[in-house]
Design a protein around this motif. Structure first.
Motif, PDB file in Angstrom:
ATOM      1  N   SER A 127      -0.878   5.138   7.063  1.00 41.54           N
ATOM      2  CA  SER A 127       0.238   5.386   6.017  1.00 41.54           C
ATOM      3  C   SER A 127       1.363   6.017   6.319  1.00 41.54           C
ATOM      4  O   SER A 127       2.573   5.687   6.211  1.00 41.54           O
ATOM      5  N   SER A 159      -3.139  -2.128   6.253  1.00 38.95           N
ATOM      6  CA  SER A 159      -4.358  -1.108   5.796  1.00 38.95           C
ATOM      7  C   SER A 159      -3.723   0.002   5.352  1.00 38.95           C
ATOM      8  O   SER A 159      -4.607   1.026   5.186  1.00 38.95           O
ATOM      9  N   SER A 160      -2.476   0.406   5.125  1.00 37.54           N
ATOM     10  CA  SER A 160      -2.000   1.717   4.693  1.00 37.54           C
ATOM     11  C   SER A 160      -2.274   1.791   3.397  1.00 37.54           C
ATOM     12  O   SER A 160      -1.790   1.133   2.618  1.00 37.54           O
ATOM     13  N   THR A 161      -2.881   2.727   2.790  1.00 41.15           N
ATOM     14  CA  THR A 161      -3.430   2.902   1.450  1.00 41.15           C
ATOM     15  C   THR A 161      -2.541   3.665   0.594  1.00 41.15           C
ATOM     16  O   THR A 161      -2.835   3.778  -0.685  1.00 41.15           O
ATOM     17  N   TYR A 195      -9.084  11.161   9.363  1.00 40.75           N
ATOM     18  CA  TYR A 195      -9.190  10.194  10.273  1.00 40.75           C
ATOM     19  C   TYR A 195     -10.729  10.427  11.214  1.00 40.75           C
ATOM     20  O   TYR A 195     -10.845  11.525  11.372  1.00 40.75           O
ATOM     21  N   ASP A 216     -11.496   5.253   4.210  1.00 32.32           N
ATOM     22  CA  ASP A 216     -11.699   4.366   5.437  1.00 32.32           C
ATOM     23  C   ASP A 216     -11.120   4.901   6.674  1.00 32.32           C
ATOM     24  O   ASP A 216     -11.380   4.061   7.733  1.00 32.32           O
ATOM     25  N   TYR A 263      -1.927  10.077   4.043  1.00 36.55           N
ATOM     26  CA  TYR A 263      -3.017   9.349   3.721  1.00 36.55           C
ATOM     27  C   TYR A 263      -4.010  10.361   3.111  1.00 36.55           C
ATOM     28  O   TYR A 263      -4.485  10.099   2.005  1.00 36.55           O
TER      29      TYR A 263
END
Ligand code: PHE
Length: 377
Positions: A105, A126-128, A228, A252, A176
């Motif tokens: 993100s 896929s950045s949430t 991460y 994720d 994120y």
């Protein structure tokens, strides 16, 4: 021709040939920026492989608007600052008509204002973090957002793990991580749980023992770790060394083979939520798994690979429907994306330019990620 004019013509040509990869007239240039090296390299490599496969399949099928797609990829080395450089270059020098990226993100948010001000649509795989698409109406994503993911993990912790007291350990360098921590806390309290301790680290740290000792003495039933994979694996190892035996779980950001490679038995039994599992997919999803394995020596696609594929396919579909590569028209076509069938199922983009999709929960078992359940939005 006078000398000065000749000189400036020659230097313009030199600039033109150095670094600029402008597409030929029978090509459409699409940019991609990704963490192909550095701390989150498995993210960038997976999403790039998915994107690359989408380009190859599209070109084999005749391309888009009668032209071949030329994918121009820039590596940001997982470093902050590099995504802005990469995307400025892709737009100004390469003349890309759309930008694909990023997984993380914070890095998507670095590029978004540049795409927005140039009226070049950006599609993040896929950045949430919600803020990514809030930047402006040219920014899209093909995945769910963290208010949903945080709630999923809060309910999972309460109901499945039966946790009453939770600890939250956040990477303050990552938008994120900060976002997901916030939504988890809100969801956990709403579900009747209690947050007994909240601590921070900086992504890339190596020693987490101070914070973990404090977490241990607060005696939680589980530890939420929205970071991460590299940091998450080290934290699991050090938690184990300190005798912490309650489950650790994340989002994720844990999804990488490196999680188990680094964490080994320390990550066994732990859980995380993500977007996708190759085990549960529709027809298009299955075809994608087969094509990906064939293209990449038997490698099984992960969430980033599937979403990387979908981000590219959704952009190409929008260009086709727009009938042009002009930014404002492609933007409008993207905003109208409905039920587009891809590797991760159907993508519909809502008024916030986000996709609403189910989350899956996976558990680390014998060094593999095993499917636990799917949670619908
Ligand atoms: N969702 C994470 C972010 O926004 C990135 C990520 C996506 C990590 C998918 C793993 C899998 O930063």
């Amino acid at each position: 021709m006078n000398r000065r004019i000749l000189f400036s013509l020659l230097s313009a040509l030199a600039i033109g040939f150095s670094g600029c990869q402008k597409a030929a007239t029978d090509e459409i240039a699409v940019g991609e920026f990704a963490s192909l090296t550095g701390k989150e390299a498995t993210f960038g490599i997976s999403s790039h492989e998915g994107t690359q496969l989408a380009v190859e399949e599209t070109n084999a099928g005749g391309g888009v608007l009668g032209k071949k797609i030329k994918l121009i990829t820039e590596d940001n080395q997982s470093k902050s600052g590099e995504s802005a450089n990469a995307v400025n270059k892709l737009i100004a020098k390469d003349g890309v008509v759309g930008v694909l990226g990023e997984v993380a993100s914070s890095r998507s948010m670095e590029a978004a204002p540049i795409c927005q001000s140039n009226q070049i649509p950006q599609v993040s795989p896929s950045s949430t973090n919600p803020k990514v698409t809030e930047t402006g109406d040219y920014i899209f994503r093909v995945c769910f957002i963290d208010p949903f993911q945080g709630t999923v993990m809060a309910n999972f912790a309460r109901k499945t793990l039966k946790a009453q007291k939770a600890a939250v350990f956040t990477d303050v360098k990552s938008d994120y991580s900060k976002g997901l921590a916030k939504y988890f806390k809100e969801g956990f309290i709403k579900a009747g749980g209690q947050i007994v301790v909240e601590l921070d680290y900086n992504g890339g740290d190596k020693d987490f023992k101070g914070q973990l000792t404090a977490i241990k003495s607060a005696a939680p039933d589980g530890i939420f770790l929205p970071g991460y994979y590299t940091d998450a694996a080290l934290i699991c190892i050090q938690a184990k060394e300190l005798g912490i035996s309650v489950p650790l779980f994340g989002g994720d950001g844990w999804e990488s083979d490196k999680l188990t490679e680094i964490g080994k038995e320390a990550v066994e039994g732990n859980y995380f939520s993500t977007h996708y599992t190759p085990e549960a997919g529709g027809e298009k999803g299955k075809a994608f798994v087969e094509a990906y394995k064939k293209r990449y020596n038997g490698k099984v696609p992960d969430a980033m690979a599937a979403l990387g594929y979908d981000s590219a396919m959704v952009l190409f579909d929008a260009i086709k429907r727009a009938g042009t590569t002009e930014g404002p028209k492609v933007r409008d076509a993207l905003a109208a994306t409905k039920e587009f069938e891809g590797a991760t199922g159907k993508t519909t983009l809502n008024a916030q330019r986000d996709a609403e999709k189910a989350a899956v929960i996976l558990q680390v078992k014998s060094g593999k990620f095993s499917y636990v359940e799917t949670i619908a939005p």
